[in-house]
Design a protein around this motif. Structure first.
Motif: not given
Length: 441
Positions: A137, A139-140, A155-156, A267, A270, A312
């Motif tokens: 992963q 940052d995007h 995204d996740y 967590r 992401r 977020s």
């Protein structure tokens, strides 16, 4: 390369719950399962009252109730004596505030089948035979490599892939805790035609160790539980000696080490963990499946809102709300396993679990209601509050000449205040007027 906003790894009850919640909110996702075929065992057979409320909101409560039954009473076999004892489940009547007051038994494979069918109704399905082999992963996005060589950008990503979670291992997280039995246990689904199906049969004093046989509703099967070492490969012989009845077939079996373990993070960037990927329970108390389903129910509306443009920061509350609950539930599971008591208090029902210290909870108590608590059901005209709340929106209950109770999409009280709320974390609110304060009684 295939792009979807959310990738769910693992299609057990936790992953299916999350998928259904996202599907009804119109959020794009993929639900992947490493196994080639659906799970076929009874493992997590106890559905707690709070989870039944979740299943009502997800649109499967009628099927769950039809597929199950109340827990039977125990019958203890002590040599020539046969004594009937209590049950793990209560037999309380429903109330206005608590429509599902009792533990309900449904074999896990049937629960999963019902959830898969609901997912199909919403236009989605599980992709079987698809394992995660690599996870990166930035940052995007999350970059996941699958067993067929496909690379998925999402995204996740949510790891709902059980105690041996590939997602958890990719993150470098460990299940910290302890084994609470020195030796492994065996659970199996067996067909025994001549054994009375009205009771859960226990032989506590057999040479080699106790065994139990619990009738599974709407099947011809019993769930067998025993110490793995004492039964070995001799399931048929041990059962024949205890029951004087032959096993017709063994539909499923598994060996496990009773443990209480959990991660210290839910967590990492992401990527999220839910269910057994984050916490492992012994079967005593029926807490594991239920805690996983409620993890997903907490996370689903937050993920959906964020990928739709919401703040977020909402995702930070998943770990802060769910990790303490997992720790508390693990302590309860350990206690119930070690005491071997058949008595179950209200704590196992998971109705009193709350988010009072969450940043999403504000305001002062009102009667028995407290911000962060589960909102009880009540009559609203010719319908029920739970029926009006069903769906993806937040709800505000407006008392005549009094305060307003704002209810999160997952059914917990967000705030109690006098001024009107026009939105909650950026999402729309439905407004309902009522005349009296709801009660927990």
């Amino acid at each position: 390369m295939y792009e979807k906003p959310i990738l769910i790894i693992g299609a057990g009850p936790t992953g299916l719950t999350l998928a259904i919640d996202l599907a009804r909110r119109g959020i794009a996702f993929r639900l992947l399962e490493a196994a080639e075929t659906p799970f076929q065992g009874s493992r997590g057979k106890g559905i707690q009252p709070r989870t039944l409320e979740v299943f009502e909101d997800l649109g499967v409560i009628d099927q769950i109730l039809a597929a199950g039954a109340p827990y039977p009473k125990f019958r203890l076999h002590l040599g020539p004596l046969s004594l009937r004892a209590g049950s793990l489940g209560s037999s309380k009547p429903p109330t206005e505030a608590m429509p599902y007051p009792n533990l309900w038994m449904v074999p896990q494979s049937r629960t999963e089948e019902i959830l898969r069918e609901r997912l199909r109704q919403l236009g989605h399905q599980v992709e079987f035979g698809m394992a995660l082999t690599k996870l990166e992963q930035d940052d995007h996005a999350v970059h996941a490599t699958l067993s067929n060589g496909e690379i998925v950008d999402a995204d996740y990503l949510v790891g709902c892939d059980g105690g041996h979670s590939a997602v958890r291992k990719s993150l470098g997280l460990k299940l910290e805790g302890e084994a609470i039995d020195e030796e492994p246990s065996l659970v199996a689904d067996v067909e025994i035609k001549g054994l009375d199906r009205r009771d859960w049969h226990i032989w506590p004093s057999l040479k080699g160790g106790a065994i139990g046989l619990c009738p599974l509703p709407n099947t011809q099967l019993f769930q067998l539980m025993a110490k793995a070492a004492s039964i070995g490969d001799n399931i048929e012989q041990v059962v024949l000696k205890a029951t004087r009845q032959r096993i017709e077939r063994i539909a499923w079996r598994s060996i496990y080490q009773p443990s209480v373990r959990m991660v210290n993070r839910y967590r990492v960037g992401r990527v999220f963990l839910a269910g057994d990927a984050a916490h492992v329970h012994p079967p005593s108390g029926g807490q594991g499946l239920n805690t996983g389903v409620q993890d997903a129910y907490n996370l689903g509306w937050k993920l959906a809102h964020v990928v739709s443009g919401g703040p977020s920061s909402l995702l930070d509350t998943y770990e802060s709300e769910r990790l303490p609950i997992a720790a508390a539930v693990l302590g309860l599971s350990k206690h119930l396993h070690q005491t071997r008591s058949i008595k179950r208090g209200d704590a196992t029902k998971q109705l009193a679990l709350h988010y009072r210290t969450s940043p999403l909870s504000s305001g002062d108590p009102l009667g028995t209601l407290h911000p962060g608590d589960r909102m009880p059901d009540r009559r609203i005209g010719d319908t029920r509050l739970f029926e009006r709340m069903r769906g993806p929106q937040a709800t505000e209950l407006q008392l005549i000449d009094g305060p307003r109770i704002l209810i999160r999409p997952d059914g917990y009280i967000a705030s109690i205040r006098h001024n009107e709320s026009t939105e909650y974390a950026g999402m729309p609110i439905q407004h309902i007027r009522c005349t009296t304060i709801p009660s927990l009684d």
